[in-house]
Design a protein around this motif. Structure first.
Motif, mmCIF file in Angstrom:
data_model
loop_
_atom_site.group_PDB
_atom_site.id
_atom_site.type_symbol
_atom_site.label_atom_id
_atom_site.label_comp_id
_atom_site.label_asym_id
_atom_site.label_seq_id
_atom_site.Cartn_x
_atom_site.Cartn_y
_atom_site.Cartn_z
ATOM 1 N N THR A 134 0.904 -1.291 0.037
ATOM 2 C CA THR A 134 -0.028 0.138 -0.134
ATOM 3 C C THR A 134 0.846 1.341 -0.002
ATOM 4 O O THR A 134 0.347 2.380 -0.234
ATOM 5 N N LYS A 135 2.159 1.169 0.194
ATOM 6 C CA LYS A 135 2.912 2.300 0.484
ATOM 7 C C LYS A 135 3.183 3.065 -0.614
ATOM 8 O O LYS A 135 3.667 4.335 -0.431
ATOM 9 N N ILE A 136 3.095 2.708 -1.974
ATOM 10 C CA ILE A 136 3.432 3.472 -3.013
ATOM 11 C C ILE A 136 2.428 3.333 -4.279
ATOM 12 O O ILE A 136 2.173 2.301 -4.806
ATOM 13 N N LYS A 137 1.786 4.618 -4.449
ATOM 14 C CA LYS A 137 0.738 4.469 -5.567
ATOM 15 C C LYS A 137 1.467 4.365 -6.876
ATOM 16 O O LYS A 137 2.798 5.006 -7.122
ATOM 17 N N VAL A 138 0.724 4.280 -7.824
ATOM 18 C CA VAL A 138 1.411 4.011 -9.353
ATOM 19 C C VAL A 138 2.019 5.466 -9.520
ATOM 20 O O VAL A 138 3.177 5.501 -10.151
ATOM 21 N N GLN A 139 1.248 6.678 -9.387
ATOM 22 C CA GLN A 139 1.961 7.929 -9.930
ATOM 23 C C GLN A 139 3.147 7.959 -9.375
ATOM 24 O O GLN A 139 4.077 8.686 -9.775
ATOM 25 N N ASP A 140 2.994 7.753 -7.939
ATOM 26 C CA ASP A 140 4.474 7.947 -7.117
ATOM 27 C C ASP A 140 5.462 7.331 -7.684
ATOM 28 O O ASP A 140 6.834 7.521 -7.687
ATOM 29 N N TRP A 141 5.216 5.775 -8.050
ATOM 30 C CA TRP A 141 6.455 5.132 -8.575
ATOM 31 C C TRP A 141 6.764 5.475 -9.959
ATOM 32 O O TRP A 141 8.056 5.642 -10.144
ATOM 33 N N ILE A 142 5.833 6.137 -10.859
ATOM 34 C CA ILE A 142 6.247 6.630 -12.011
ATOM 35 C C ILE A 142 7.183 7.845 -11.849
ATOM 36 O O ILE A 142 8.349 7.867 -12.481
ATOM 37 N N ASN A 143 6.620 8.886 -10.964
ATOM 38 C CA ASN A 143 7.625 9.820 -10.653
ATOM 39 C C ASN A 143 8.884 9.525 -10.293
ATOM 40 O O ASN A 143 9.864 10.068 -10.782
ATOM 41 N N PHE A 144 8.874 8.619 -9.116
ATOM 42 C CA PHE A 144 10.261 8.293 -8.823
ATOM 43 C C PHE A 144 11.113 7.587 -9.756
ATOM 44 O O PHE A 144 12.208 8.154 -9.886
ATOM 45 N N TYR A 145 10.402 6.870 -10.470
ATOM 46 C CA TYR A 145 11.290 6.008 -11.563
ATOM 47 C C TYR A 145 11.869 7.078 -12.739
ATOM 48 O O TYR A 145 13.154 7.077 -12.984
ATOM 49 N N GLU A 146 11.040 8.084 -13.164
ATOM 50 C CA GLU A 146 11.509 9.067 -14.163
ATOM 51 C C GLU A 146 12.406 10.037 -13.214
ATOM 52 O O GLU A 146 13.608 10.485 -14.068
#
Length: 154
Positions: A134-146
């Motif tokens: 539950t700790k990372i939402k999809v958009q948060d993961w995309i932002n972190f990755y980018e």
């Protein structure tokens, strides 16, 4: 161990009987807790949870034809592994996980960069894995990755 399977169900059916129950429960916990937008698939010979091309068309920078990976479940030779890119890439999440693991599980944490290894199948902390999901939402993961990819290219 690498299993040839087209679906998560096929993958689990190929496992030794003692691992099938654990993998089914892990898969269920992940599916119940993973934020909306991630998609279950088979990738790298494991059950994978990815950001689909419909949400992130660029895909994985190493292989753009593949969706952006986030999490995997796998039965390896000597353990069941939970691979979570968030704990690999986010120190505060890693610190939280290590602390919570020590509170909840009597065995020593066996972990690589993104791999949490469970050699004793009776010690899998399903609730903790669910909370980790539950700790990372999809958009948060995309932002972190980018951000990570852009910083690597500098």
């Amino acid at each position: 161990m690498r299993y040839e399977a087209a679906t998560p169900e096929e993958y689990i059916e190929q496992l030794p009987k003692d691992r099938q129950q654990v993998m089914r429960k892990l898969r269920s916990v992940v599916l119940e807790n993973l934020p909306e937008g991630f998609e279950e698939t088979m990738n790298y010979g494991m059950i994978g949870y990815v950001v689909p091309h419909s949400l992130y068309p660029e895909g994985y920078h190493c292989s753009p034809e593949l969706p952006l990976p986030f999490m995997n479940l796998a039965s390896q030779k000597n353990f069941i592994g939970v691979y979570h890119m968030g704990i690999y890439s986010n120190k505060s999440l890693l610190d939280w996980f290590v602390e919570e693991y020590q509170k909840q599980v009597p065995t020593k944490l066996d972990m690589g960069k993104s791999c949490i290894r469970f050699k004793k199948l009776e010690t899998v902390p399903y609730g903790l894995i669910g909370e980790l999901c539950t700790k990372i939402k999809v958009q948060d993961w995309i932002n972190f990755y980018e951000n990570a990819i852009k910083n690597r290219k500098k």
